[in-house]
Design a protein around this motif. Structure first.
Motif, PDB file in Angstrom:
ATOM      1  N   UNK A 110      52.546  24.841  31.012  1.00  0.00           N
ATOM      2  CA  UNK A 110      52.042  23.831  30.088  1.00  0.00           C
ATOM      3  C   UNK A 110      51.360  24.452  28.867  1.00  0.00           C
ATOM      4  N   UNK A 111      50.946  25.727  28.972  1.00  0.00           N
ATOM      5  CA  UNK A 111      50.276  26.463  27.888  1.00  0.00           C
ATOM      6  C   UNK A 111      48.962  25.819  27.472  1.00  0.00           C
ATOM      7  N   UNK A 112      48.308  25.116  28.386  1.00  0.00           N
ATOM      8  CA  UNK A 112      46.987  24.570  28.108  1.00  0.00           C
ATOM      9  C   UNK A 112      45.942  25.672  28.229  1.00  0.00           C
ATOM     10  N   UNK A 113      44.865  25.540  27.453  1.00  0.00           N
ATOM     11  CA  UNK A 113      43.813  26.547  27.409  1.00  0.00           C
ATOM     12  C   UNK A 113      42.477  25.865  27.658  1.00  0.00           C
ATOM     13  N   UNK A 114      41.632  26.503  28.478  1.00  0.00           N
ATOM     14  CA  UNK A 114      40.302  25.967  28.740  1.00  0.00           C
ATOM     15  C   UNK A 114      39.283  27.096  28.662  1.00  0.00           C
ATOM     16  N   UNK A 115      38.048  26.727  28.423  1.00  0.00           N
ATOM     17  CA  UNK A 115      36.946  27.680  28.433  1.00  0.00           C
ATOM     18  C   UNK A 115      35.933  27.224  29.468  1.00  0.00           C
TER      19      UNK A 115
ATOM     20  N   UNK B  20      41.942  24.058  35.396  1.00  0.00           N
ATOM     21  CA  UNK B  20      40.898  24.795  34.684  1.00  0.00           C
ATOM     22  C   UNK B  20      41.082  26.292  34.882  1.00  0.00           C
ATOM     23  N   UNK B  21      41.356  26.709  36.115  1.00  0.00           N
ATOM     24  CA  UNK B  21      41.555  28.131  36.387  1.00  0.00           C
ATOM     25  C   UNK B  21      42.746  28.678  35.619  1.00  0.00           C
ATOM     26  N   UNK B  22      43.846  27.916  35.600  1.00  0.00           N
ATOM     27  CA  UNK B  22      45.041  28.347  34.871  1.00  0.00           C
ATOM     28  C   UNK B  22      44.740  28.432  33.378  1.00  0.00           C
ATOM     29  N   UNK B  23      44.057  27.418  32.859  1.00  0.00           N
ATOM     30  CA  UNK B  23      43.729  27.415  31.436  1.00  0.00           C
ATOM     31  C   UNK B  23      42.801  28.543  31.038  1.00  0.00           C
ATOM     32  N   UNK B  24      41.866  28.899  31.932  1.00  0.00           N
ATOM     33  CA  UNK B  24      40.960  30.013  31.652  1.00  0.00           C
ATOM     34  C   UNK B  24      41.728  31.331  31.613  1.00  0.00           C
ATOM     35  N   UNK B  25      42.661  31.516  32.541  1.00  0.00           N
ATOM     36  CA  UNK B  25      43.485  32.725  32.538  1.00  0.00           C
ATOM     37  C   UNK B  25      44.395  32.759  31.315  1.00  0.00           C
ATOM     38  N   UNK B  26      44.907  31.600  30.909  1.00  0.00           N
ATOM     39  CA  UNK B  26      45.739  31.530  29.711  1.00  0.00           C
ATOM     40  C   UNK B  26      44.946  31.993  28.487  1.00  0.00           C
ATOM     41  N   UNK B  27      43.702  31.524  28.377  1.00  0.00           N
ATOM     42  CA  UNK B  27      42.865  31.935  27.257  1.00  0.00           C
ATOM     43  C   UNK B  27      42.597  33.427  27.253  1.00  0.00           C
ATOM     44  N   UNK B  28      42.355  33.992  28.419  1.00  0.00           N
ATOM     45  CA  UNK B  28      42.107  35.425  28.512  1.00  0.00           C
ATOM     46  C   UNK B  28      43.365  36.219  28.193  1.00  0.00           C
ATOM     47  N   UNK B  29      44.524  35.698  28.586  1.00  0.00           N
ATOM     48  CA  UNK B  29      45.779  36.378  28.276  1.00  0.00           C
ATOM     49  C   UNK B  29      46.025  36.419  26.774  1.00  0.00           C
ATOM     50  N   UNK B  30      45.595  35.386  26.059  1.00  0.00           N
ATOM     51  CA  UNK B  30      45.724  35.399  24.609  1.00  0.00           C
ATOM     52  C   UNK B  30      44.839  36.442  23.972  1.00  0.00           C
ATOM     53  N   UNK B  31      43.661  36.642  24.561  1.00  0.00           N
ATOM     54  CA  UNK B  31      42.711  37.625  24.036  1.00  0.00           C
ATOM     55  C   UNK B  31      43.102  39.049  24.412  1.00  0.00           C
ATOM     56  N   UNK B  32      43.622  39.212  25.633  1.00  0.00           N
ATOM     57  CA  UNK B  32      43.923  40.556  26.145  1.00  0.00           C
ATOM     58  C   UNK B  32      45.346  40.584  26.716  1.00  0.00           C
ATOM     59  N   UNK B  33      46.363  40.445  25.878  1.00  0.00           N
ATOM     60  CA  UNK B  33      47.737  40.374  26.392  1.00  0.00           C
ATOM     61  C   UNK B  33      48.234  41.674  26.997  1.00  0.00           C
ATOM     62  N   UNK B  34      47.531  42.782  26.757  1.00  0.00           N
ATOM     63  CA  UNK B  34      47.984  44.073  27.270  1.00  0.00           C
ATOM     64  C   UNK B  34      47.108  44.567  28.415  1.00  0.00           C
TER      65      UNK B  34
ATOM     66  N   UNK C  35      38.928  37.511  34.654  1.00  0.00           N
ATOM     67  CA  UNK C  35      40.100  37.316  35.518  1.00  0.00           C
ATOM     68  C   UNK C  35      39.748  36.446  36.725  1.00  0.00           C
ATOM     69  N   UNK C  36      38.551  35.881  36.729  1.00  0.00           N
ATOM     70  CA  UNK C  36      38.059  35.009  37.796  1.00  0.00           C
ATOM     71  C   UNK C  36      37.816  35.770  39.096  1.00  0.00           C
ATOM     72  N   UNK C  37      37.534  37.082  38.997  1.00  0.00           N
ATOM     73  CA  UNK C  37      37.089  37.859  40.152  1.00  0.00           C
ATOM     74  C   UNK C  37      35.585  37.677  40.296  1.00  0.00           C
ATOM     75  N   UNK C  38      35.118  37.427  41.510  1.00  0.00           N
ATOM     76  CA  UNK C  38      33.678  37.402  41.759  1.00  0.00           C
ATOM     77  C   UNK C  38      33.257  38.817  42.145  1.00  0.00           C
ATOM     78  N   UNK C  39      32.521  39.459  41.255  1.00  0.00           N
ATOM     79  CA  UNK C  39      32.174  40.869  41.426  1.00  0.00           C
ATOM     80  C   UNK C  39      30.885  41.070  42.212  1.00  0.00           C
ATOM     81  N   UNK C  40      30.032  40.075  42.236  1.00  0.00           N
ATOM     82  CA  UNK C  40      28.775  40.150  42.986  1.00  0.00           C
ATOM     83  C   UNK C  40      28.337  38.725  43.282  1.00  0.00           C
ATOM     84  N   UNK C  41      27.670  38.533  44.407  1.00  0.00           N
ATOM     85  CA  UNK C  41      27.192  37.200  44.791  1.00  0.00           C
ATOM     86  C   UNK C  41      25.972  37.347  45.676  1.00  0.00           C
ATOM     87  N   UNK C  42      25.074  36.365  45.599  1.00  0.00           N
ATOM     88  CA  UNK C  42      23.948  36.376  46.529  1.00  0.00           C
ATOM     89  C   UNK C  42      24.390  35.761  47.857  1.00  0.00           C
ATOM     90  N   UNK C  43      23.573  35.867  48.905  1.00  0.00           N
ATOM     91  CA  UNK C  43      23.996  35.354  50.215  1.00  0.00           C
ATOM     92  C   UNK C  43      24.411  33.889  50.207  1.00  0.00           C
TER      93      UNK C  43
END
Length: 298
Positions: free
Chosen positions: A218-223, A180-194, A130-138
């Motif tokens: 636009x329904x574009x998909x990116x990885x 790219x961000x929209x396309x990545x979310x679109x791809x994830x929505x196809x995999x996990x629509x629920x 979902x493009x959340x950054x869960x951990x990061x270094x300084x």
């Protein structure tokens, strides 16, 4: 609840993008559509018009792999779009119990956190689908300091890109990154629509951002791909960095994202300066935020 609308819109959007000339089909007289007709796609895929019409109405339940492959070939789908089509078909075949199953939020294993923190000279963070950054270094937090400083972003790269005006300066090629961000979310929505959290995020972005809503349509998909990022950091200026995205070998859907700069470049000097700034005591950073001029690269 099903994914029929997503299936229908995706197939129509891909059909509309292909001209008869690109598909190797003859053109007779004037056409009312610039893309392919349903019958032409059906012919290219080796199925009946009635069957393809059923597919384009959103019904992928029970469709065989051979038909999906033929459809992908007819619509000239790239590898990422082909995977998305298969994900849509798998989701269409899910049982009601699977659709209502609660999505488990993946956690970052301590060993992964140690790996990220063990690269002090490189900005690194852990991201979910979902493009959340869960951990990061300084240094990763310092690179994305404006995102982390904005509580409305919640550490989410898509929220930062579409909600924070600073993102249009931070990303030198903002539109490319946003798509790219929209396309990545679109791809994830196809995999996990629920996935309720994913649906809520997409709904929030669509409601609050006209730009996101147009790109989503636009329904574009990116990885995720290894690529070069051009960033304009408020403290150290322009940075041209190489990005590597490494998916963890498990079912978590998490990835480790690392930025680096080629040796001897201005970007390497910028990261060194940024690392020095990120290592300063909190009280000094507070003083800088209060009005002192932070160090900048010559």
């Amino acid at each position: 609840m099903d994914n029929r609308d997503a299936v229908s819109a995706f197939l129509r959007s891909r059909r509309d993008k292909i001209t008869p000339e690109q598909a190797g089909l003859p053109v007779y007289g004037q056409r009312r559509v610039s893309g392919l007709r349903r019958g032409e796609v059906a012919s290219l895929a080796g199925v009946s018009v009635e069957y393809y019409t059923r597919l384009e109405r959103g019904n992928l339940r029970g469709v065989s792999d051979s038909v999906l492959d033929a459809l992908a070939h007819a619509l000239r789908l790239d590898d990422t779009e082909r995977v998305y089509l298969y994900d849509l078909a798998r989701a269409a075949g899910q049982t009601p119990a699977a659709r209502t199953r609660r999505t488990v939020r993946p956690t970052v294993r301590p060993s992964v956190t140690r790996i990220v923190e063990g690269m002090p000279g490189l900005p690194a963070y852990v991201m979910n689908n979902r493009l959340d950054t869960l951990a990061a270094n300084p240094l990763g937090r310092a690179l994305y300091s404006e995102m982390y400083a904005d509580p409305t972003c919640g550490g989410n790269v898509a929220r930062f890109a579409f909600f924070n005006p600073a993102a249009r300066r931070f990303y030198a090629d903002w539109e490319r990154m946003a798509r790219f961000a929209v396309g990545a979310l679109r791809g994830e929505a196809g995999k996990s629509p629920y996935d309720r959290e994913l649906s809520n995020l997409i709904g929030e972005l669509s409601t609050r951002s006209d730009a996101f809503r147009v790109m989503w349509g636009s329904h574009d998909v990116y990885a995720f791909r290894d690529t070069t990022k051009r960033l304009n950091h408020p403290l150290v200026g322009d940075l041209v960095l190489d990005q590597e995205t490494m998916s963890l070998p498990d079912e978590s859907g998490l990835s480790v994202v690392v930025y680096s700069a080629p040796p001897g470049t201005a970007a390497e000097d910028g990261l060194t300066l940024l690392a020095s700034w990120s290592a300063t005591p909190a009280r000094e950073q507070d003083a800088e935020s209060a009005g002192e001029t932070p160090p900048r690269r010559p």
